[in-house]
Design a protein around this motif. Structure first.
Motif, PDB file in Angstrom:
ATOM      1  N   SER A  67      30.199 106.260 -46.250  1.00  0.00           N
ATOM      2  CA  SER A  67      30.696 105.161 -45.434  1.00  0.00           C
ATOM      3  C   SER A  67      31.533 104.192 -46.265  1.00  0.00           C
ATOM      4  O   SER A  67      32.625 103.786 -45.858  1.00  0.00           O
ATOM      5  CB  SER A  67      29.519 104.432 -44.794  1.00  0.00           C
ATOM      6  OG  SER A  67      29.948 103.298 -44.109  1.00  0.00           O
ATOM      7  N   VAL A  68      31.042 103.827 -47.447  1.00  0.00           N
ATOM      8  CA  VAL A  68      31.756 102.894 -48.314  1.00  0.00           C
ATOM      9  C   VAL A  68      33.065 103.520 -48.799  1.00  0.00           C
ATOM     10  O   VAL A  68      34.126 102.889 -48.744  1.00  0.00           O
ATOM     11  CB  VAL A  68      30.875 102.470 -49.516  1.00  0.00           C
ATOM     12  CG1 VAL A  68      31.692 101.743 -50.569  1.00  0.00           C
ATOM     13  CG2 VAL A  68      29.727 101.596 -49.040  1.00  0.00           C
ATOM     14  N   MET A  69      33.008 104.779 -49.252  1.00  0.00           N
ATOM     15  CA  MET A  69      34.214 105.453 -49.743  1.00  0.00           C
ATOM     16  C   MET A  69      35.266 105.561 -48.643  1.00  0.00           C
ATOM     17  O   MET A  69      36.442 105.285 -48.866  1.00  0.00           O
ATOM     18  CB  MET A  69      33.875 106.849 -50.271  1.00  0.00           C
ATOM     19  CG  MET A  69      33.240 106.851 -51.640  1.00  0.00           C
ATOM     20  SD  MET A  69      34.359 106.253 -52.924  1.00  0.00           S
ATOM     21  CE  MET A  69      35.533 107.588 -52.999  1.00  0.00           C
ATOM     22  N   ASN A  70      34.845 105.965 -47.442  1.00  0.00           N
ATOM     23  CA  ASN A  70      35.800 106.098 -46.339  1.00  0.00           C
ATOM     24  C   ASN A  70      36.383 104.751 -45.951  1.00  0.00           C
ATOM     25  O   ASN A  70      37.566 104.653 -45.633  1.00  0.00           O
ATOM     26  CB  ASN A  70      35.148 106.796 -45.142  1.00  0.00           C
ATOM     27  CG  ASN A  70      34.963 108.273 -45.388  1.00  0.00           C
ATOM     28  OD1 ASN A  70      35.826 108.920 -45.964  1.00  0.00           O
ATOM     29  ND2 ASN A  70      33.841 108.802 -44.962  1.00  0.00           N
ATOM     30  N   GLY A  71      35.577 103.681 -46.005  1.00  0.00           N
ATOM     31  CA  GLY A  71      36.091 102.339 -45.730  1.00  0.00           C
ATOM     32  C   GLY A  71      37.122 101.916 -46.762  1.00  0.00           C
ATOM     33  O   GLY A  71      38.164 101.357 -46.425  1.00  0.00           O
ATOM     34  N   LEU A  72      36.836 102.196 -48.032  1.00  0.00           N
ATOM     35  CA  LEU A  72      37.794 101.872 -49.094  1.00  0.00           C
ATOM     36  C   LEU A  72      39.092 102.648 -48.921  1.00  0.00           C
ATOM     37  O   LEU A  72      40.188 102.107 -49.115  1.00  0.00           O
ATOM     38  CB  LEU A  72      37.177 102.156 -50.465  1.00  0.00           C
ATOM     39  CG  LEU A  72      36.049 101.229 -50.894  1.00  0.00           C
ATOM     40  CD1 LEU A  72      35.381 101.753 -52.158  1.00  0.00           C
ATOM     41  CD2 LEU A  72      36.560  99.818 -51.101  1.00  0.00           C
ATOM     42  N   LEU A  73      38.975 103.924 -48.560  1.00  0.00           N
ATOM     43  CA  LEU A  73      40.172 104.739 -48.346  1.00  0.00           C
ATOM     44  C   LEU A  73      41.000 104.216 -47.180  1.00  0.00           C
ATOM     45  O   LEU A  73      42.233 104.155 -47.253  1.00  0.00           O
ATOM     46  CB  LEU A  73      39.785 106.201 -48.105  1.00  0.00           C
ATOM     47  CG  LEU A  73      39.251 106.940 -49.321  1.00  0.00           C
ATOM     48  CD1 LEU A  73      38.694 108.300 -48.917  1.00  0.00           C
ATOM     49  CD2 LEU A  73      40.346 107.103 -50.356  1.00  0.00           C
ATOM     50  N   ARG A  74      40.336 103.837 -46.095  1.00  0.00           N
ATOM     51  CA  ARG A  74      41.065 103.275 -44.956  1.00  0.00           C
ATOM     52  C   ARG A  74      41.788 101.992 -45.355  1.00  0.00           C
ATOM     53  O   ARG A  74      42.948 101.772 -44.993  1.00  0.00           O
ATOM     54  CB  ARG A  74      40.119 103.015 -43.786  1.00  0.00           C
ATOM     55  CG  ARG A  74      39.828 104.247 -42.954  1.00  0.00           C
ATOM     56  CD  ARG A  74      39.090 103.891 -41.676  1.00  0.00           C
ATOM     57  NE  ARG A  74      37.755 103.358 -41.911  1.00  0.00           N
ATOM     58  CZ  ARG A  74      36.674 104.104 -42.128  1.00  0.00           C
ATOM     59  NH1 ARG A  74      36.763 105.411 -42.155  1.00  0.00           N
ATOM     60  NH2 ARG A  74      35.506 103.537 -42.336  1.00  0.00           N
ATOM     61  N   ASN A  75      41.106 101.126 -46.130  1.00  0.00           N
ATOM     62  CA  ASN A  75      41.732  99.876 -46.589  1.00  0.00           C
ATOM     63  C   ASN A  75      42.926 100.164 -47.493  1.00  0.00           C
ATOM     64  O   ASN A  75      43.962  99.514 -47.383  1.00  0.00           O
ATOM     65  CB  ASN A  75      40.725  98.990 -47.320  1.00  0.00           C
ATOM     66  CG  ASN A  75      39.749  98.329 -46.377  1.00  0.00           C
ATOM     67  OD1 ASN A  75      40.010  98.231 -45.181  1.00  0.00           O
ATOM     68  ND2 ASN A  75      38.624  97.899 -46.892  1.00  0.00           N
ATOM     69  N   ALA A  76      42.772 101.128 -48.401  1.00  0.00           N
ATOM     70  CA  ALA A  76      43.873 101.487 -49.300  1.00  0.00           C
ATOM     71  C   ALA A  76      45.053 102.024 -48.507  1.00  0.00           C
ATOM     72  O   ALA A  76      46.210 101.666 -48.782  1.00  0.00           O
ATOM     73  CB  ALA A  76      43.403 102.512 -50.325  1.00  0.00           C
ATOM     74  N   ASN A  77      44.781 102.857 -47.512  1.00  0.00           N
ATOM     75  CA  ASN A  77      45.859 103.396 -46.682  1.00  0.00           C
ATOM     76  C   ASN A  77      46.542 102.281 -45.893  1.00  0.00           C
ATOM     77  O   ASN A  77      47.752 102.258 -45.761  1.00  0.00           O
ATOM     78  CB  ASN A  77      45.329 104.475 -45.735  1.00  0.00           C
ATOM     79  CG  ASN A  77      44.943 105.736 -46.472  1.00  0.00           C
ATOM     80  OD1 ASN A  77      45.424 105.989 -47.567  1.00  0.00           O
ATOM     81  ND2 ASN A  77      44.081 106.522 -45.877  1.00  0.00           N
ATOM     82  N   ARG A  78      45.741 101.359 -45.363  1.00  0.00           N
ATOM     83  CA  ARG A  78      46.287 100.237 -44.598  1.00  0.00           C
ATOM     84  C   ARG A  78      47.152  99.365 -45.504  1.00  0.00           C
ATOM     85  O   ARG A  78      48.231  98.933 -45.116  1.00  0.00           O
ATOM     86  CB  ARG A  78      45.151  99.432 -43.975  1.00  0.00           C
ATOM     87  CG  ARG A  78      45.620  98.354 -43.034  1.00  0.00           C
ATOM     88  CD  ARG A  78      44.498  97.632 -42.297  1.00  0.00           C
ATOM     89  NE  ARG A  78      43.198  97.678 -42.910  1.00  0.00           N
ATOM     90  CZ  ARG A  78      42.125  98.290 -42.382  1.00  0.00           C
ATOM     91  NH1 ARG A  78      42.216  98.890 -41.227  1.00  0.00           N
ATOM     92  NH2 ARG A  78      40.965  98.277 -43.012  1.00  0.00           N
ATOM     93  N   GLU A  79      46.703  99.117 -46.738  1.00  0.00           N
ATOM     94  CA  GLU A  79      47.490  98.312 -47.675  1.00  0.00           C
ATOM     95  C   GLU A  79      48.792  99.011 -48.026  1.00  0.00           C
ATOM     96  O   GLU A  79      49.828  98.367 -48.164  1.00  0.00           O
ATOM     97  CB  GLU A  79      46.678  98.021 -48.935  1.00  0.00           C
ATOM     98  CG  GLU A  79      45.577  97.007 -48.710  1.00  0.00           C
ATOM     99  CD  GLU A  79      44.711  96.787 -49.937  1.00  0.00           C
ATOM    100  OE1 GLU A  79      45.078  97.247 -51.029  1.00  0.00           O
ATOM    101  OE2 GLU A  79      43.660  96.154 -49.788  1.00  0.00           O
TER     102      GLU A  79
END
Length: 111
Positions: A67-79
């Motif tokens: 969950s944490v890794m996928n959230g970080l990946l989504r944030n990185a993609n959004r950035e």
């Protein structure tokens, strides 16, 4: 140098894939295996690649990690998307400014 973990925390160098090439270390960025490393054919994606695949890292045991890794990946993609949009906006404004300056110079010399 390719490394392989065969489950007993033993690491072997120069793991070969089924077509006789040294296997390449890769990282999965899927929803189920974010950041998990694996070995695969170094010619993956090419017609002459074999189907060699072996996990190097153990399975992600704790669902919170995924969950944490996928959230970080989504944030990185959004950035990344926001950064591209910002660069596009800056470029647009520079072009508009250049056109305004060009028109002002032309008007000054014509009139």
């Amino acid at each position: 140098m390719a490394l392989e973990n065969d489950g007993a925390n033993e690491v072997n160098e120069q793991t070969m894939c089924m077509c006789g090439r040294i296997a390449a270390m890769r990282t999965a960025w899927t929803e189920n295996n974010p950041g998990r490393r694996f070995l695969g054919c170094s010619y993956y994606g090419r017609p002459d690649a074999c189907d060699y695949f072996k996990w190097v890292d153990p399975s992600l045991l704790h669902p919170r990690y995924k969950s944490v890794m996928n959230g970080l990946l989504r944030n990185a993609n959004r950035e990344g998307v926001l950064e591209k949009e910002w660069k596009r906006t800056v470029l647009y404004h520079r072009i508009v400014l250049a056109i305004v300056v060009l028109v002002a110079v032309l008007v000054h010399y014509v009139l």
